[in-house]
Design an enzyme around this catalytic site. Structure first.
Site, mmCIF file in Angstrom:
data_model
loop_
_atom_site.group_PDB
_atom_site.id
_atom_site.type_symbol
_atom_site.label_atom_id
_atom_site.label_comp_id
_atom_site.label_asym_id
_atom_site.label_seq_id
_atom_site.Cartn_x
_atom_site.Cartn_y
_atom_site.Cartn_z
ATOM 1 N N SER A 1 -16.951 88.962 103.653
ATOM 2 C CA SER A 1 -18.553 88.789 104.027
ATOM 3 C C SER A 1 -19.517 88.720 102.753
ATOM 4 O O SER A 1 -20.746 88.405 103.212
ATOM 5 C CB SER A 1 -18.997 89.633 104.835
ATOM 6 O OG SER A 1 -18.484 89.373 106.286
ATOM 7 N N LYS B 1 -29.059 93.183 103.732
ATOM 8 C CA LYS B 1 -28.338 92.755 105.007
ATOM 9 C C LYS B 1 -28.913 93.776 106.180
ATOM 10 O O LYS B 1 -29.248 95.027 105.997
ATOM 11 C CB LYS B 1 -27.225 92.792 104.813
ATOM 12 C CG LYS B 1 -26.178 92.403 105.980
ATOM 13 C CD LYS B 1 -24.724 92.337 105.720
ATOM 14 C CE LYS B 1 -23.900 91.752 106.537
ATOM 15 N NZ LYS B 1 -22.477 91.781 106.153
ATOM 16 N N SER C 1 -20.198 87.224 106.949
ATOM 17 C CA SER C 1 -21.226 87.540 107.833
ATOM 18 C C SER C 1 -22.604 87.850 107.078
ATOM 19 O O SER C 1 -23.643 87.965 107.923
ATOM 20 C CB SER C 1 -20.825 88.838 108.633
ATOM 21 O OG SER C 1 -20.647 89.968 107.754
HETATM 22 N N1 GLN Z 1 -14.970 86.991 108.644
HETATM 23 C C1 GLN Z 1 -14.431 88.571 108.818
HETATM 24 C C2 GLN Z 1 -14.674 89.140 110.071
HETATM 25 O O1 GLN Z 1 -15.253 88.586 110.913
HETATM 26 C C3 GLN Z 1 -14.939 89.206 107.651
HETATM 27 C C4 GLN Z 1 -16.297 89.717 107.904
HETATM 28 C C5 GLN Z 1 -16.703 90.849 107.110
HETATM 29 O O2 GLN Z 1 -16.409 90.792 106.141
HETATM 30 N N2 GLN Z 1 -17.695 91.542 107.453
HETATM 31 O O3 GLN Z 1 -14.015 90.271 110.168
#
Ligand code: GLN
Length: 487
Positions: free
Chosen positions: A177, A78, A153
């Site tokens: 995410s 990532k 994400s």
């Molecule tokens: N969807 C959640 C957010 O937008 C989690 C994202 C994540 O785990 N980085 O914060």
């Protein structure tokens, strides 16, 4: 025999060890697969073709090394993790052109284990999102249906694994995410206990919530990657000193689930859960029962408060973490500014996307004097209650189970008008980060309506990753395979 790129990591590893295939052939298989699939899914932000081939040839010259468990295995990472000499943007314009001079610890450990870094995965900007539509470089598409999001994400990581562009990927999980995109792409994803994997070199979003973890096609592959990256790191003050467990041994620790008590939180199997996800998850719960597990009803009464609590804390931490991107120290700088203040304002206004700006504003607001007590302090108190509820539930059972997402992957653009609606989709994942506990997401089937993969999570006590993997390995064997996307 299967095409090389569709092998599991474990099986590739055996073929590499016996010299039936070379590291270079493995890298080429992945690069060819990327060339064939990237125009349709856009899972990658950077492909380091030359670096990967060079690393592969160097390994091939030395020959297979049994002491390096990922010897010759091509992986992707990532773009939130810094990689030496490979551009790292966290999906943001503000870091365009940024080339780090060091590796994140998790990346360094992969390399030490013999893995080859193919490149960097697309992601929601600074990991803020649930569908990878918030990337400044355009969305990633789901390999199962390119009209749909891959989750987020870490959507680039999940799509890359599901499309067989690599044999594993590293993601990061602040509120789901890793687990949510894994579920939406039919992959295995693990969020370790807070402190189990070093955050050194992970571009911070919510520092008290962030964890790095693997996305893979099987539970065994997940254990292999976790084994390589877990363990203490003196460069991360929140890294836990205890040694990593033997995750490979965990894979064969059980042949069934007899004696295992699985808690089913009432709040996770009710209102808001789509029928197709519910059906697939309940079928998996039944399979656990058939394998000998005892299903225990439990309750996590503050589940409703988790979304508000999480978003206050995550945005507060993000507003502070993102203060460092000022147009001076890293990445992109606005041109033609006369005053320093203008340089900050313009660099940040041009460099950050809409969702990131929204969160910086909200995060700054909840931390401001006058509102701190009403929002941030309250959220910190509720966070503690949520953690205690999880620990109490895990006294009544060995692991908890929950859907990974209330719905399967949605269509691109479907929720783009309503950030709140996407925040609500995180209901089943984010409380685990507030509690700091580990969670494994496992493909359990496909939705009867959408045909898209469904993932179910198992949550465990702190540092119980080995337990989760042993349960996952048994269930994976018992369930009909979800298979590979026909991309
Ligand atoms: N969807 C959640 C957010 O937008 C989690 C994202 C994540 O785990 N980085 O914060």
């Amino acid at each position: 025999m299967n095409a090389l790129h569709t092998e599991t990591l474990a099986s590739l590893r055996r073929r590499l060890a016996s010299r039936e295939v070379s590291a270079e052939e493995s890298v080429r298989a992945c690069l060819d697969r990327m060339a064939a699939t990237e125009p349709r899914i856009h899972a990658m932000l950077t492909v380091d073709e030359a670096g990967a081939l060079e690393a592969a040839r160097a390994l091939d010259r030395e020959g297979p090394d049994p002491s390096r468990p990922l010897w010759g295995v091509p992986v992707t990472v990532k773009d939130a993790l810094v990689t030496r000499g490979i551009p790292t943007t966290a999906g943001s314009r503000i870091l365009e052109g940024h080339v780090p001079f060091y590796d994140a610890t998790a990346v360094q450990r992969l390399r030490e284990a013999g893995a080859i870094i193919l490149g960097k995965n697309n992601m929601d900007e600074f990991a803020m999102g649930s569908g990878t539509e918030n990337s400044a470089y355009g969305p990633t598409r789901n390999p199962w249906d390119t009209e749909r999001i891959p989750g987020g994400s870490s959507g680039g990581s999940a799509a890359s694994v599901a499309a067989c562009q690599c044999f594993a990927s590293l993601g990061s999980d602040t509120g789901g995410s890793i687990r949510q995109p894994a579920s939406m792409c039919g992959c295995v994803g693990l969020k370790p206990t807070y402190g189990r994997v070093s955050r050194y070199g992970l571009i911070a979003y919510g520092s008290s919530l962030d964890q790095v973890g693997p996305l893979t096609r099987t539970v065994e592959d997940c254990a292999m990657v976790l084994q390589a990256i877990a363990g203490h790191d003196s460069r991360d003050d929140t890294s836990d000193p205890r040694p990593a467990d033997d995750y490979m041994a965990a894979l064969t620790a059980r042949t069934d689930l007899r004696g295992l008590r699985i808690g089913m939180p009432r709040e996770f199997f009710g209102k808001g859960l789509s029928p197709e996800v519910e059906t697939a998850c309940l079928r998996a719960v039944d399979a656990c029962r058939t394998l000998g597990a005892e299903i225990v009803p439990v309750s996590l009464p503050h589940t409703d408060a988790a979304i508000a609590t999480y978003y206050i804390i995550a945005m507060a931490e993000a507003s502070s973490n993102l203060a460092r991107f000022d147009g001076v120290r890293y990445g992109r700088r606005a041109s033609g500014c006369e005053k320093l203040e203008d340089l900050y304002i313009r660099s940040r206004s041009e460099g950050f996307g809409e969702e990131v700006q929204r969160r910086i504003l909200l995060g700054t607001y909840v931390l401001s004097s006058g509102y701190y007590d009403a929002y941030y302090r309250k959220a910190a108190q509720v966070r503690r209650i949520i953690r205690e509820e999880y620990l109490a539930a895990l006294e009544q059972c060995d692991v908890l189970c929950a859907p990974a997402s209330p719905v399967t992957a949605w269509k691109l653009g479907e929720h783009s008008q309503s950030p709140l609606q996407t925040y609500l989709m995180d209901i089943y994942t984010l409380a685990l980060n507030l509690a700091g506990l580990p969670g494994l997401s496992l493909p359990v089937g496909r939705g009867a309506e959408s045909g898209m993969p469904v993932g179910m999570q198992f949550f465990g006590r702190a540092f119980a990753e080995a337990d989760l993997l042993s349960v996952g390995a048994v269930l994976e064997q018992a369930l009909p395979p979800v298979g590979l996307a026909a991309l």
